[in-house]
Design a protein around this motif. Structure first.
Motif, PDB file in Angstrom:
ATOM      1  N   ALA A  71     -26.735   2.161  15.532  1.00  0.00           N
ATOM      2  CA  ALA A  71     -25.784   2.163  14.977  1.00  0.00           C
ATOM      3  C   ALA A  71     -24.513   2.935  15.288  1.00  0.00           C
ATOM      4  O   ALA A  71     -24.309   3.953  15.299  1.00  0.00           O
ATOM      5  CB  ALA A  71     -26.017   2.414  13.350  1.00  0.00           C
ATOM      6  N   PRO A  72     -23.269   2.348  15.348  1.00  0.00           N
ATOM      7  CA  PRO A  72     -22.054   2.883  14.987  1.00  0.00           C
ATOM      8  C   PRO A  72     -21.432   3.817  14.618  1.00  0.00           C
ATOM      9  O   PRO A  72     -20.511   4.771  14.746  1.00  0.00           O
ATOM     10  CB  PRO A  72     -21.323   1.711  15.264  1.00  0.00           C
ATOM     11  N   GLY A  73     -21.962   4.147  13.095  1.00  0.00           N
ATOM     12  CA  GLY A  73     -21.196   4.776  12.504  1.00  0.00           C
ATOM     13  C   GLY A  73     -21.932   5.073  10.852  1.00  0.00           C
ATOM     14  O   GLY A  73     -23.189   4.615  11.042  1.00  0.00           O
ATOM     15  N   PRO A  74     -21.703   5.754  10.450  1.00  0.00           N
ATOM     16  CA  PRO A  74     -22.422   6.336   8.690  1.00  0.00           C
ATOM     17  C   PRO A  74     -22.235   4.718   7.945  1.00  0.00           C
ATOM     18  O   PRO A  74     -20.741   4.465   8.076  1.00  0.00           O
ATOM     19  CB  PRO A  74     -21.807   7.057   8.698  1.00  0.00           C
ATOM     20  N   GLY A  75     -23.776   4.117   7.819  1.00  0.00           N
ATOM     21  CA  GLY A  75     -23.535   3.279   7.105  1.00  0.00           C
ATOM     22  C   GLY A  75     -23.685   2.284   7.117  1.00  0.00           C
ATOM     23  O   GLY A  75     -22.857   0.337   6.816  1.00  0.00           O
ATOM     24  N   ARG A  76     -23.678   2.164   9.148  1.00  0.00           N
ATOM     25  CA  ARG A  76     -22.976   0.315  10.491  1.00  0.00           C
ATOM     26  C   ARG A  76     -24.386   0.271  10.323  1.00  0.00           C
ATOM     27  O   ARG A  76     -25.348   0.679   9.855  1.00  0.00           O
ATOM     28  CB  ARG A  76     -22.023   1.063  10.721  1.00  0.00           C
ATOM     29  N   THR A  77     -24.084  -0.590  10.710  1.00  0.00           N
ATOM     30  CA  THR A  77     -25.555  -2.048  10.983  1.00  0.00           C
ATOM     31  C   THR A  77     -25.145  -1.884  12.675  1.00  0.00           C
ATOM     32  O   THR A  77     -23.771  -2.205  13.099  1.00  0.00           O
ATOM     33  CB  THR A  77     -26.222  -2.911  10.582  1.00  0.00           C
ATOM     34  N   PRO A  78     -26.594  -2.031  13.749  1.00  0.00           N
ATOM     35  CA  PRO A  78     -26.095  -2.391  15.004  1.00  0.00           C
ATOM     36  C   PRO A  78     -24.857  -3.471  14.940  1.00  0.00           C
ATOM     37  O   PRO A  78     -25.765  -4.409  14.207  1.00  0.00           O
ATOM     38  CB  PRO A  78     -27.169  -2.188  15.665  1.00  0.00           C
ATOM     39  N   ALA A  79     -24.488  -4.000  15.901  1.00  0.00           N
ATOM     40  CA  ALA A  79     -23.636  -5.587  16.556  1.00  0.00           C
ATOM     41  C   ALA A  79     -24.562  -6.607  16.032  1.00  0.00           C
ATOM     42  O   ALA A  79     -24.261  -7.711  15.955  1.00  0.00           O
ATOM     43  CB  ALA A  79     -22.808  -5.265  17.187  1.00  0.00           C
ATOM     44  N   ASN A  80     -26.198  -6.106  17.064  1.00  0.00           N
ATOM     45  CA  ASN A  80     -26.951  -6.911  16.731  1.00  0.00           C
ATOM     46  C   ASN A  80     -27.172  -7.651  15.732  1.00  0.00           C
ATOM     47  O   ASN A  80     -28.083  -8.408  15.258  1.00  0.00           O
ATOM     48  CB  ASN A  80     -27.809  -7.513  18.091  1.00  0.00           C
TER      49      ASN A  80
END
Length: 100
Positions: A71-80
């Motif tokens: 994941a690109p950052g806290p609380g985020r999910t991978p783009a796919n």
């Protein structure tokens, strides 16, 4: 007639341990570990008691690293990653991604 000077900016040819680690955004100890494991080329002798890494080799190392699926950052999910993709009812609700 005024003479103009052209400034050409190029990366350094070699950098020491701190700058090499900073360029890769890693700690000095991880830099040394990568060299020890053979993943990163070892430093070269610049002069007696002074070593450094070729900038070109640092760039090649960085470019050889695999693309991350983290994941690109806290609380985020991978783009796919689509949280509603596996929901059974996502095709029944027009705002399934929002209703989630």
């Amino acid at each position: 007639m005024t003479k103009t000077t052209t400034v050409i900016q190029t990366p350094p040819l070699m950098v020491g341990r701190e700058r090499a680690a900073a360029a890769l955004d890693i700690s000095d100890s991880l830099l040394e570990d990568l060299v020890r494991r053979g993943e990163l080329p070892p430093p070269r002798r610049i002069s007696k008691g002074r070593t450094g890494w070729l900038w070109r080799e640092l760039v090649e190392f960085a470019e050889s690293r695999p693309v991350s699926d983290a994941a690109p950052g806290p609380g985020r999910t991978p783009a796919n990653h689509h949280p509603t993709a596996n929901r059974e009812d996502n095709h029944h609700h027009p705002n399934a991604a929002i209703a989630g």
